[in-house]
Enzyme design. Structure first.
Site, mmCIF file in Angstrom:
data_model
loop_
_atom_site.group_PDB
_atom_site.id
_atom_site.type_symbol
_atom_site.label_atom_id
_atom_site.label_comp_id
_atom_site.label_asym_id
_atom_site.label_seq_id
_atom_site.Cartn_x
_atom_site.Cartn_y
_atom_site.Cartn_z
ATOM 1 N N TYR A 16 0.822 -1.209 0.000
ATOM 2 C CA TYR A 16 0.000 0.000 0.000
ATOM 3 C C TYR A 16 0.855 1.257 0.000
ATOM 4 O O TYR A 16 2.080 1.199 0.190
ATOM 5 C CB TYR A 16 -0.951 -0.006 1.205
ATOM 6 C CG TYR A 16 -0.308 0.318 2.543
ATOM 7 C CD1 TYR A 16 0.518 -0.597 3.190
ATOM 8 C CD2 TYR A 16 -0.514 1.551 3.173
ATOM 9 C CE1 TYR A 16 1.103 -0.299 4.414
ATOM 10 C CE2 TYR A 16 0.059 1.862 4.396
ATOM 11 C CZ TYR A 16 0.870 0.928 5.009
ATOM 12 O OH TYR A 16 1.456 1.222 6.222
ATOM 13 N N ARG A 35 8.099 4.135 -4.850
ATOM 14 C CA ARG A 35 8.150 3.218 -3.698
ATOM 15 C C ARG A 35 7.126 2.096 -3.868
ATOM 16 O O ARG A 35 7.393 0.950 -3.515
ATOM 17 C CB ARG A 35 7.919 3.988 -2.388
ATOM 18 C CG ARG A 35 8.096 3.085 -1.175
ATOM 19 C CD ARG A 35 8.035 3.856 0.120
ATOM 20 N NE ARG A 35 6.729 4.450 0.345
ATOM 21 C CZ ARG A 35 6.443 5.259 1.358
ATOM 22 N NH1 ARG A 35 7.385 5.571 2.235
ATOM 23 N NH2 ARG A 35 5.234 5.763 1.509
ATOM 24 N N ARG A 83 -7.663 -20.648 -1.433
ATOM 25 C CA ARG A 83 -6.602 -20.425 -0.443
ATOM 26 C C ARG A 83 -5.453 -21.423 -0.597
ATOM 27 O O ARG A 83 -5.645 -22.632 -0.467
ATOM 28 C CB ARG A 83 -7.174 -20.515 0.977
ATOM 29 C CG ARG A 83 -6.144 -20.142 2.037
ATOM 30 C CD ARG A 83 -6.715 -20.210 3.445
ATOM 31 N NE ARG A 83 -5.702 -19.822 4.417
ATOM 32 C CZ ARG A 83 -4.731 -20.621 4.861
ATOM 33 N NH1 ARG A 83 -4.667 -21.876 4.426
ATOM 34 N NH2 ARG A 83 -3.832 -20.185 5.730
ATOM 35 N N HIS A 85 -0.951 -21.030 -0.040
ATOM 36 C CA HIS A 85 0.127 -20.058 0.206
ATOM 37 C C HIS A 85 0.865 -19.680 -1.084
ATOM 38 O O HIS A 85 1.194 -18.522 -1.296
ATOM 39 C CB HIS A 85 1.132 -20.606 1.213
ATOM 40 C CG HIS A 85 0.590 -20.664 2.612
ATOM 41 N ND1 HIS A 85 -0.463 -21.466 2.968
ATOM 42 C CD2 HIS A 85 0.958 -20.015 3.740
ATOM 43 C CE1 HIS A 85 -0.729 -21.310 4.254
ATOM 44 N NE2 HIS A 85 0.121 -20.424 4.750
ATOM 45 N N LYS A 130 6.377 -1.821 1.811
ATOM 46 C CA LYS A 130 5.219 -1.244 2.514
ATOM 47 C C LYS A 130 4.064 -2.246 2.419
ATOM 48 O O LYS A 130 3.120 -2.088 1.633
ATOM 49 C CB LYS A 130 4.865 0.131 1.929
ATOM 50 C CG LYS A 130 4.057 0.989 2.889
ATOM 51 C CD LYS A 130 4.125 2.444 2.501
ATOM 52 C CE LYS A 130 3.160 3.325 3.273
ATOM 53 N NZ LYS A 130 3.265 3.305 4.724
ATOM 54 N N GLU A 162 12.931 2.520 13.386
ATOM 55 C CA GLU A 162 11.919 3.539 13.049
ATOM 56 C C GLU A 162 10.792 3.455 14.073
ATOM 57 O O GLU A 162 10.894 2.731 15.054
ATOM 58 C CB GLU A 162 11.402 3.328 11.624
ATOM 59 C CG GLU A 162 10.764 1.970 11.392
ATOM 60 C CD GLU A 162 10.238 1.773 9.969
ATOM 61 O OE1 GLU A 162 9.995 2.763 9.269
ATOM 62 O OE2 GLU A 162 10.053 0.608 9.583
ATOM 63 N N LEU A 186 11.194 1.462 6.653
ATOM 64 C CA LEU A 186 10.535 1.961 5.450
ATOM 65 C C LEU A 186 11.230 3.249 5.001
ATOM 66 O O LEU A 186 11.443 4.144 5.831
ATOM 67 C CB LEU A 186 9.055 2.249 5.739
ATOM 68 C CG LEU A 186 8.266 2.598 4.484
ATOM 69 C CD1 LEU A 186 7.932 1.331 3.704
ATOM 70 C CD2 LEU A 186 6.992 3.349 4.822
#
Ligand code: PDD
Length: 270
Positions: A16, A35, A83, A85, A130, A162, A186
């Site tokens: 995101y 990014r 579903r 992985h 992110k 961070e 990040l």
């Protein structure tokens, strides 16, 4: 509609961006899109659109939502599939973008600063991505809130990385320092802008690895993010930071930051 079998919902398999909008203009859009591209590469998901297409869609959304001050949330997941992985053979990524009013930073937080606590960085080793899977960040932030603080400052192997949802800066004897980029933090867009602004005004600044002791002895601590902008931390683990008031270098940097926003609104910055 998002299918319940969307891998974002089932696995947190997505990335995101949060992009602030000032005066109808997307703040540092190219940097955010770059990014995003890096995050997508980090999870091996092809970017479904070129930069120009993203720009067109985002600018249209911002205008259709009335311009002004907004916060744009953009999320991409690996789409829906039974579903499993392993990556599905064919994926159509799910793209979700929302515009919401930008919440101004509370005046009291700017006047008095905020409290932070130090916690062990329990996250994975790809924090430069992110990722929407934010459970460790959520637990750490909540631990800070439960302790009466606003943010957790994270420490991995003795080194400050961070905040749970922000980058960290310190000032000691007039020198600004922030941890260097790498897999454990990040690369914040606000962080990069702050370093540029510091350079442009001749403030000595270093991308520098520091530990708990240097953090505790700092004259000033700041947190940066697209939503917090530049926030002074005036209490760390219940002890005052420096004088216990927002520091003089922070005051100059927040003024520069606000000046940059005004230039953006006037069309003289991006
Ligand atoms: N978070 N580090 C982490 C872990 C973050 O989640 C964020 C921002 C930052 C600062 O990055 P930037 O300056 O590009 O916003 C650093 C956003 C705002 C969020 O998750 O809501």
């Amino acid at each position: 509609m998002v299918p319940v079998m969307d891998r974002g919902f089932i696995f947190g398999d997505g990335v995101y961006e949060v992009i602030p909008v000032y005066g109808g203009r997307l703040f540092r859009l190219d940097e955010h899109l770059q990014r995003l591209d890096n995050s997508l590469a980090g999870i091996r998901l092809a970017n479904p659109m070129a930069m120009a297409e993203w720009t067109e869609i985002l600018e249209r959304l911002v205008q259709e939502n009335g311009g002004g001050e907004q916060s744009v949330y953009l999320q991409l997941t690996r789409g829906h599939a039974p579903r499993d992985h392993a990556f599905p053979e064919q994926t159509q990524p799910t793209v979700f973008i929302s515009c919401s009013p930008l919440k101004p930073v509370a005046a009291a937080q700017l006047q008095q600063g905020v409290a932070a606590i130090c916690l062990e960085d329990i996250r994975w080793k790809h924090c430069h991505i992110k990722a929407i899977a934010l459970l460790p960040n959520i637990l750490l932030r909540q631990q800070a809130i439960d302790a009466g603080a606003q943010e957790a400052i994270l420490i991995r192997d003795g080194v400050v990385t961070e905040g749970a949802a922000s980058n960290v800066f310190i000032v000691k004897d007039g020198v600004i320092k922030t941890p260097p980029k790498g897999p454990f933090l990040l690369p914040g867009i606000t962080r990069d802008l702050l370093l540029e602004l510091a350079d442009s005004k001749g403030f000595t600044n270093h991308e520098w690895q520091f530990g708990l002791e240097e953090l505790q002895q700092a004259d000033e601590i700041w947190l940066t993010s697209s939503t917090k902008e530049v926030l002074p931390v005036t209490r760390l683990d219940n002890k005052p930071v420096g004088t216990g008031q927002p520091g003089p270098i922070w005051k100059q940097m927040i003024n520069l930051y606000q000046g940059y926003k005004r230039a953006l609104i006037a069309g003289d910055a991006e």
